[in-house]
Design a protein around this motif. Structure first.
Motif, short mmCIF file in Angstrom:
data_model
loop_
_atom_site.label_atom_id
_atom_site.label_comp_id
_atom_site.label_asym_id
_atom_site.label_seq_id
_atom_site.Cartn_x
_atom_site.Cartn_y
_atom_site.Cartn_z
N THR A 64 28.95 17.37 -16.49
CA THR A 64 30.25 17.64 -15.88
C THR A 64 30.25 19.02 -15.22
OG1 THR A 64 31.46 16.21 -17.41
CG2 THR A 64 32.71 17.95 -16.32
N ALA A 65 30.56 19.06 -13.94
CA ALA A 65 30.53 20.30 -13.18
C ALA A 65 31.01 20.02 -11.76
CB ALA A 65 29.12 20.89 -13.14
N VAL A 66 31.23 21.10 -11.02
CA VAL A 66 31.38 20.99 -9.58
C VAL A 66 29.98 21.10 -8.98
CG1 VAL A 66 32.36 21.99 -7.49
CG2 VAL A 66 33.69 21.97 -9.61
N TYR A 67 29.63 20.13 -8.17
CA TYR A 67 28.31 20.09 -7.55
C TYR A 67 28.40 20.54 -6.10
CZ TYR A 67 26.24 17.75 -11.54
OH TYR A 67 25.76 17.46 -12.79
N GLN A 87 31.64 22.49 0.22
CA GLN A 87 32.86 22.87 -0.50
C GLN A 87 32.84 22.48 -1.97
OE1 GLN A 87 32.56 20.09 1.21
NE2 GLN A 87 33.50 18.54 -0.11
N GLY A 88 31.92 21.65 -2.36
CA GLY A 88 31.81 21.20 -3.74
C GLY A 88 32.50 19.87 -3.97
N THR A 89 31.97 19.12 -4.91
CA THR A 89 32.58 17.86 -5.32
C THR A 89 32.53 17.77 -6.84
OG1 THR A 89 32.59 15.45 -4.97
CG2 THR A 89 30.43 16.53 -5.10
N GLN A 90 33.64 17.37 -7.44
CA GLN A 90 33.76 17.35 -8.89
C GLN A 90 33.10 16.11 -9.47
OE1 GLN A 90 35.38 19.64 -11.14
NE2 GLN A 90 34.29 18.35 -12.64
#
Length: 128
Positions: free
Chosen positions: A91-94, A120-123
Motif C-alpha cells: 500500500t502506497a502512492v506509486y 502525479q502519483g496513483t494510490q
C-alpha cells in the motif's frame, strides 16, 4: 518538458493484482530510462522497479521480486507495472519517474537522484 501520467491504481484485496500504466508525452519516451517509486504513509519514497531505455535490463527491489514486473512499449510511449500477489505492505502512492540525462541503452538506473521528472502519483491500497 516531459509529462508523465499514471493510471490503474485502486483498492485490491491481498493476493490480488493491479496493472499500473505510465503514459509519457512531450518528448520521445524511448530515449529515457524509467522507473517506479512508491511512498507509504510515514515512510520515505523508495525506488521499487526500474527499466533501461531499451527494456532489456531491469531492477527490482527485494520486497517486490517475483511479484512485480516492469515493462515498456516504446512505440506507445508507455511503461507498465504488473503487480501480482499484492500484500498490505505494498500500500502506497506509486509514482512513475524518468531520467532526462543520457544513459546506456541497456542500463537500468538505480540511483534515485538521477530521476528528474515525475508523474502525479496513483494510490494503491491493498486490504487484508
Amino acid at each position: 518538458q516531459v509529462q508523465l501520467v499514471e493510471s490503474g491504481g485502486g483498492l485490491v484485496q491481498a493476493g490480488g493484482s493491479l496493472r499500473l500504466s505510465c503514459a509519457a508525452s512531450g518528448r520521445t519516451f524511448s530515449n529515457n530510462a524509467m522507473g517506479w517509486f512508491r511512498q507509504a504513509p510515514g515512510k520515505k519514497r523508495e525506488l521499487v522497479v526500474a527499466i533501461s531505455r531499451s527494456g532489456s535490463s531491469t531492477y527490482y527491489a527485494d520486497a517486490v521480486k517475483g511479484r512485480f514486473t516492469i515493462s515498456r512499449d516504446n512505440a506507445k510511449n508507455t511503461m507498465y507495472l504488473q503487480m501480482d500477489s499484492l500484500e498490505p505492505q505494498d500500500t502506497a502512492v506509486y509514482y512513475c519517474a524518468g531520467v532526462s540525462a543520457w544513459a546506456p541503452v541497456s542500463v537500468a538506473v538505480t540511483i534515485p537522484g538521477q530521476y528528474d521528472y515525475w508523474g502525479q502519483g496513483t494510490q494503491v491500497t491493498v486490504s487484508s
